[in-house]
Design an enzyme around this catalytic site. Structure first.
Site, PDB file in Angstrom:
ATOM      1  N   LEU A 210      -0.504   1.502   7.177  1.00  0.00           N
ATOM      2  CA  LEU A 210       0.732   0.793   7.500  1.00  0.00           C
ATOM      3  C   LEU A 210       1.198  -0.045   6.313  1.00  0.00           C
ATOM      4  CD1 LEU A 210       0.095  -0.444  11.148  1.00  0.00           C
ATOM      5  CD2 LEU A 210       0.945   1.770  10.345  1.00  0.00           C
ATOM      6  N   GLY A 251      -8.319  -1.935   9.997  1.00  0.00           N
ATOM      7  CA  GLY A 251      -7.335  -2.875  10.521  1.00  0.00           C
ATOM      8  C   GLY A 251      -5.967  -2.254  10.726  1.00  0.00           C
ATOM      9  N   ASP A 252      -5.366  -1.746   9.638  1.00  0.00           N
ATOM     10  CA  ASP A 252      -4.046  -1.124   9.775  1.00  0.00           C
ATOM     11  C   ASP A 252      -4.071   0.288   9.211  1.00  0.00           C
ATOM     12  OD1 ASP A 252      -4.404  -1.819   7.168  1.00  0.00           O
ATOM     13  OD2 ASP A 252      -2.410  -2.695   6.872  1.00  0.00           O
ATOM     14  N   GLU A 253      -5.223   0.928   9.312  1.00  0.00           N
ATOM     15  CA  GLU A 253      -5.362   2.296   8.820  1.00  0.00           C
ATOM     16  C   GLU A 253      -5.664   3.250   9.955  1.00  0.00           C
ATOM     17  OE1 GLU A 253      -7.805   3.000   5.216  1.00  0.00           O
ATOM     18  OE2 GLU A 253      -8.063   0.823   5.325  1.00  0.00           O
TER      19      GLU A 253
END
Lengths: 352, 194
Positions: A210, A251-253
């Site tokens: 992201l 986390g944002d992957e």
């Protein structure tokens, strides 16, 4: 005087007493006619008075061997007999015949075999139908208690199995989004690669990172961040086809395994669709949250022998190329593609 | 303590007083309210905590609580049936109680219950001595006997006597064997699905 003459003292037992001791006895004349019957045995015959009937017409002798005549029957006195009533019930019985002295015929004592419960049910027998020395009632008790314990054990096994399955599922699921987690992804990737070695379908591995997620988290807080992540998982799930794996690996992957999708144009189209969808603002407490995503993909077909670590690292390289090219785009890994020297420094800042 | 004992307590509390109170008692006793598995073993202290918490929340003396547990158990169909195998009438049943621990072992080999000894002292009066490692079984058996007297349709006075010794003593006075018609009992269960 009687005490001194025990040997010649005949035992005189009336039919009533005999029936009390042996509720399933039969007294049979030498000619094979039934003369008296114990009360429980009488109950088994459902009111048919057996007196006067012929033993071998009422009972079928099965073991040691069938007999047709009383002469043959007489030879089996003292042995264990297996019989059955010839009537519809076919109730199996076991017993022993005793030859009475002086041509008085036979006394036969019968009992239920191992199928006692069935006979008791069929003939509505009660505790009072059994001699106090008979263990048939204990056998029924054991049958019932064993069934209860087995049922409980089976239920316990089922509960343990469900608990184990739930624990396994928990260990492979990302708690926030319900997507597969890193561990589950690694397992699926290993399996998919292994399948290719055995002639399975080629696939594409897609790494999605992201963009601007940190900004959302920092300005609107973790609740907004969680909302965004949940939204992303929904978008990815909707984009996935049947058989695809969608996972949150950090986390944002996120990462996807796409079996059968091996055309570069198809991959780019799918990534484009996902990125467009992710770039739509998400509302959090009246505030819009804006994110985007960079994607790196690699196709298993470019490898002579696909290797999970290599696939992960090449998808990462392609992802980094997308980031460098200005984010919000997808790059498909090409053989020979490398990262510039600033790679390490860039990587350490990319994920902040 | 055998899980069957703990599970019995759990079901008794939950069925009699409701899930909310059970959860509160479980919490007080430091037990997960999911409760016990009937076929697993638990530490003895857990049973003590559970009983203590029940006494506190129900405001009942220990003896009365355990006697209610006995009544509850003997009224459940499965245990009631197993108990009824013991005898054709209430006296026959009483006479079979000495064998009860053996019967229990046939069913669940690791369930420990106290040694039971019935003595007839004449005039329809009996005493049942319970000698076991864990006190309290006497009260449970007093409850079981009360429920079984009803089940057989007999009228009997049943009391737990105070004794100084380690064993517990139940006094039974049979007033009438056939006071009521009692509940029906058939030796064999109907066939499944029949």
């Amino acid at each position: 005087m009687m005490d001194g003459n025990l040997h010649d003292d005949p035992l005189l037992v009336g039919e009533g007493a005999l029936g009390q001791m042996m509720p399933m006895y039969l007294r049979v004349s030498p000619s094979g006619h039934i003369r008296s019957v114990g009360p429980t045995l009488a109950k088994l015959c459902r009111g048919n008075d057996l007196r006067g009937a012929r033993l071998l017409e009422v009972f079928e002798l099965r073991k040691p061997h069938p007999v047709q005549t009383m002469e043959a029957f007489g030879k089996l006195a003292g042995q264990r007999l297996h019989l059955a009533l010839r009537d519809g019930s076919k109730t199996a019985l076991r017993g022993m015949a005793l030859r009475l002295p002086e041509g008085q015929g036979y006394v036969i004592n019968l009992s239920f075999g191992i199928a006692a419960a069935e006979a008791v049910r069929e003939h509505n027998l009660t505790n009072a139908d059994f001699a106090p020395t008979d263990l048939t009632v204990e056998l029924l008790y054991l049958t019932e208690v064993k069934a209860a314990v087995m049922e409980e054990l089976a239920a316990l096994n089922l509960r343990l199995q469900c608990a184990q399955r739930a624990a396994e599922e928990q260990a492979l699921t990302d708690a926030l989004t319900g997507l597969a987690n890193r561990r589950a992804l690694d397992q699926t990737l290993d399996r998919t690669v292994e399948a290719i070695r055995r002639g399975g379908r080629a696939f594409t591995f897609m790494h999605i990172d992201l963009d601007f997620f940190k900004a959302v988290n920092d300005t609107l807080g973790h609740a907004a961040g969680d909302l965004v992540l949940t939204h992303v998982s929904k978008v990815l799930r909707e984009a996935a086809r049947k058989g695809d794996t969608v996972s949150r690996v950090g986390g944002d992957e996120f990462a996807m395994i796409l079996p059968g999708m091996v055309d570069e144009a198809d991959i780019l189209r799918m990534a484009r669709r996902i990125i467009t969808e992710l770039e739509m603002p998400i509302e959090f407490e009246g505030q819009p949250c804006h994110i985007s995503a960079s994607v790196g993909a690699t196709i298993s077909r470019i490898y002579e022998t696909p290797d999970p670590d290599r696939i992960l690292s090449d998808a990462d390289t392609a992802l980094y190329a997308s980031k460098r090219a200005g984010r919000g785009r997808c790059t498909v890994y090409q053989p020979g593609m490398t990262l510039p020297d600033v790679e390490d420094e860039a990587r350490s800042t990319r994920r902040t | 303590m055998h899980g069957l004992v703990n599970r019995s307590l759990q079901c008794f509390l939950r069925d009699t007083y409701g899930s909310d109170l059970w959860c509160r008692i479980a919490e007080e006793a430091g037990i997960d309210s999911v409760g016990f598995e009937a076929l697993l073993m638990y530490d003895d202290a857990i049973t003590d905590h559970l009983i203590d918490a029940s006494i506190k929340w129900l405001g009942k003396p220990r003896d009365a609580l355990l006697e209610d547990l006995g009544i509850y158990l003997a009224r459940l169909e499965a245990p009631r049936r197993l108990l009824r195998f013991g005898g054709v009438d209430f006296v026959d049943f009483l006479q079979s109680l000495d064998e009860l621990p053996e019967r229990v072992h046939l069913a669940v080999p690791d369930l420990e219950i106290p040694e039971l000894r019935l003595s007839s002292i004449g005039g329809g009066r009996f005493t049942l001595e319970c000698k076991g490692r864990m006190p309290g079984f006497g009260s449970v058996f007093a409850g079981v006997l009360r429920a079984m007297a009803d089940d057989y349709g007999a009228l009997a006075l049943i009391d737990l006597a105070q004794t100084a010794s380690a064993s517990e003593l139940i006094q039974i006075e049979l007033l009438e064997m056939e006071f009521a018609s009692g509940r029906h009992f058939e030796l064999a269960l109907p066939e499944r699905g029949a």
